[in-house]
Design an enzyme around this catalytic site. Structure first.
Site, PDB file in Angstrom:
ATOM      1  N   TYR A   1     -15.846  19.906   6.517  1.00 48.47           N
ATOM      2  CA  TYR A   1     -14.499  19.352   6.264  1.00 48.47           C
ATOM      3  C   TYR A   1     -13.370  19.956   5.607  1.00 48.47           C
ATOM      4  O   TYR A   1     -13.982  20.499   4.181  1.00 48.47           O
ATOM      5  CB  TYR A   1     -14.805  17.781   5.359  1.00 48.47           C
TER       6      TYR A   1
ATOM      7  N   ASP B   1     -12.215  15.584  14.295  1.00 49.50           N
ATOM      8  CA  ASP B   1     -12.079  14.394  14.468  1.00 49.50           C
ATOM      9  C   ASP B   1     -12.108  13.339  13.290  1.00 49.50           C
ATOM     10  O   ASP B   1     -12.192  12.129  13.512  1.00 49.50           O
ATOM     11  CB  ASP B   1     -13.034  13.820  15.557  1.00 49.50           C
TER      12      ASP B   1
ATOM     13  N   HIS C   1     -18.093  11.093  16.817  1.00 53.50           N
ATOM     14  CA  HIS C   1     -18.642  11.055  15.620  1.00 53.50           C
ATOM     15  C   HIS C   1     -19.787   9.810  15.697  1.00 53.50           C
ATOM     16  O   HIS C   1     -19.538   9.029  14.587  1.00 53.50           O
ATOM     17  CB  HIS C   1     -17.451  10.819  14.626  1.00 53.50           C
TER      18      HIS C   1
END
Length: 482
Positions: free
Chosen positions: A233, A261, A354
């Site tokens: 991230y 995403d 996800h």
């Protein structure tokens, strides 16, 4: 034996008279306060109240079987006073986990985890966005693809070995990155690394891991002996991301999977409803769980550091910061973005929604895979394509491979298997590998180089797959007044 009430306990809430509740049992810890290695303050913050969550986050449950003399047992809390969550936990303790060898599929692991991990852990791991439609569709999509088996083949052997980004692996699936694995088992990612090493399956380490990267790597076969990748991230503080990437490379991680995403987290209502009892902190990102007026959603609150400005032009910076490691974009959901991934020169993409945890009614990865077939099949010749979400069987893995996936990611099932430590991770890998080998043989395949789309029938979902034809748009105009 007398059963205490919450009112009884609440009357003893000061340094000179301190009672707490742990696991439905009331203790007088007044004399223990000055001896607590972590200081008296943490215990006093739960004086006259339930300290179960805080206690179990830092101590094994077995410790209270022989507590120090100053940690005085008083008696049980009345069952009518127990929170629902603790009632469930006590039931789980009375009904321990079945032996590992009795577990024969991913669903067994899931059912056992639901009844044996803490309610907050279950809510965090199992929850998905809003109405759970994408999460359910992920699995349903695989169920609607049928096989076209070829028979009368010599299938005495079946070889599941392959390469992912050029790295050898014993199976065409990898352990997808999932956050805060220490909530399922104190060893967390370290146990996953150990189990993965035993079965030669690639492990992707999350930016929100419970343990430091170096500790995770050393818990397996060690640097250079086992393949780990990093899930990234990107932090709003880009310097922290640069430091993380440098550390990952120094620890021997071989590739970077950039999550694209999750600029914001989806509304995971089951996770929001249960407040965080004891904060947990990622040893990698430094993110800490907490509560706010919206609830206790760990994904939302632990993801506040994620850079919402991340865009395609940042790929060049990520490549530079990664020091030459292969870059994979995780979270591609359209053929258009798959084409952009090729344009920007990454080495792979993960088609993923996800796990249905972010944008509900986003497409299952299998739909996106078929969309690429229809619109831009040249993508398969330009980079490696992986998919995740809803994969629970060896048949699911084989279907994805037939449709062009290099490999697939398995996420939640490994979290549930972690309930059994490294042995659970190895056992789940064996289950999926066995199911995959059986499917290969039944379809007349002995080597993964032999898979092709002709072995599956996707007619039932083909009509739901985008074909690249844009919807026409005519602006509505009110009728003129006469």
């Amino acid at each position: 034996m007398y059963e205490y009430t919450l009112g009884d306990v609440a009357a003893h809430a000061n340094p000179k008279d301190c009672w707490i509740i742990v696991g439905g049992i009331v203790y007088d810890v007044t004399e223990f306060l000055p001896q607590h290695p972590g200081g008296a303050e943490i215990i006093l913050s739960y004086a006259g109240a339930d300290a179960t969550g805080a206690y179990e986050s830092f101590h094994p449950s077995s410790l209270l079987k022989t507590p120090p003399p100053e940690f005085k047992f008083l008696g049980p809390l009345s069952r009518s006073e127990l929170p629902i969550s603790q009632t469930l936990e006590l039931e789980a303790k009375r009904h321990p986990k079945p032996p590992l060898h009795t577990i024969i599929n991913t669903f067994d692991f899931e059912t056992i985890a639901e009844h044996t991990v803490t309610p907050k852990t279950w809510a965090f791991y199992s929850s998905a966005a809003t109405d759970l439609l994408s999460m359910k569709l992920n699995k349903k999509a695989f169920d609607q693809v049928l096989f076209r088996p070829r028979v009368m083949r010599n299938v005495k052997s079946a070889d599941t070995r392959t390469k992912i980004l050029g790295f050898d692996t014993g199976v065409p699936f990898f352990i997808a990155p999932t956050a805060m694995q220490g909530m399922a088992n104190p060893e967390g990612e370290k146990a996953v690394a150990k189990g993965a090493g035993e079965e030669n399956v690639i492990h992707i380490i999350s930016t929100n891991s419970s343990h430091p990267i170096a500790d995770i790597v050393s818990s397996g076969k060690g640097p250079g002996q086992q393949t780990h990748f990093l899930q990234l991230y990107v932090n709003t503080d880009r310097q922290k991301t640069s430091q993380l990437l440098a550390n990952a490379k120094a620890c021997g991680l071989r590739a970077v999977f950039v999550t694209v995403d999750a600029h914001v987290s989806g509304k995971r209502e089951a996770d929001e409803r249960l407040k965080v009892d004891v904060p947990v902190k990622s040893a990698v990102s430094g993110a800490v769980s907490h509560n706010d007026r919206k609830g206790g959603g760990m994904g939302r609150l632990m993801g506040l550091y994620i850079d919402r400005t991340l865009n395609w032009e940042d790929i060049a910076w990520i490549k530079s910061a990664a020091g030459g490691l292969p870059i994979v974009l995780k979270g591609i959901q359209t053929a258009a973005d798959a084409k952009l991934a090729v344009k920007y020169g990454v080495q792979g993409i993960v088609l993923s929604n996800h796990g249905g945890r972010n944008l509900d009614t986003s497409p299952p990865a299998l739909f996106t895979l078929l969309e690429i077939h229809k619109i831009c099949p040249e993508v398969f010749n330009s980079l490696e394509v992986y998919i995740d979400g809803g994969i629970r069987r060896g048949t699911d893995i084989f279907k994805a491979l037939c449709l062009g996936a290099t490999a697939v990611g398995v996420g939640r099932p490994y979290l549930y298997a972690l309930n059994y430590g490294a042995e659970g991770i190895a056992h789940l890998t064996q289950i999926l590998k066995d199911e995959l080998e059986t499917t290969m043989r039944m379809c007349g395949v002995t080597d993964l180089s032999e898979v092709h789309p002709g072995l599956v029938n996707t007619r039932k979902i083909d009509a739901l797959v985008e074909d690249g034809i844009e919807h026409s748009y005519v602006k509505w105009r009110p009728k003129s007044k006469i």
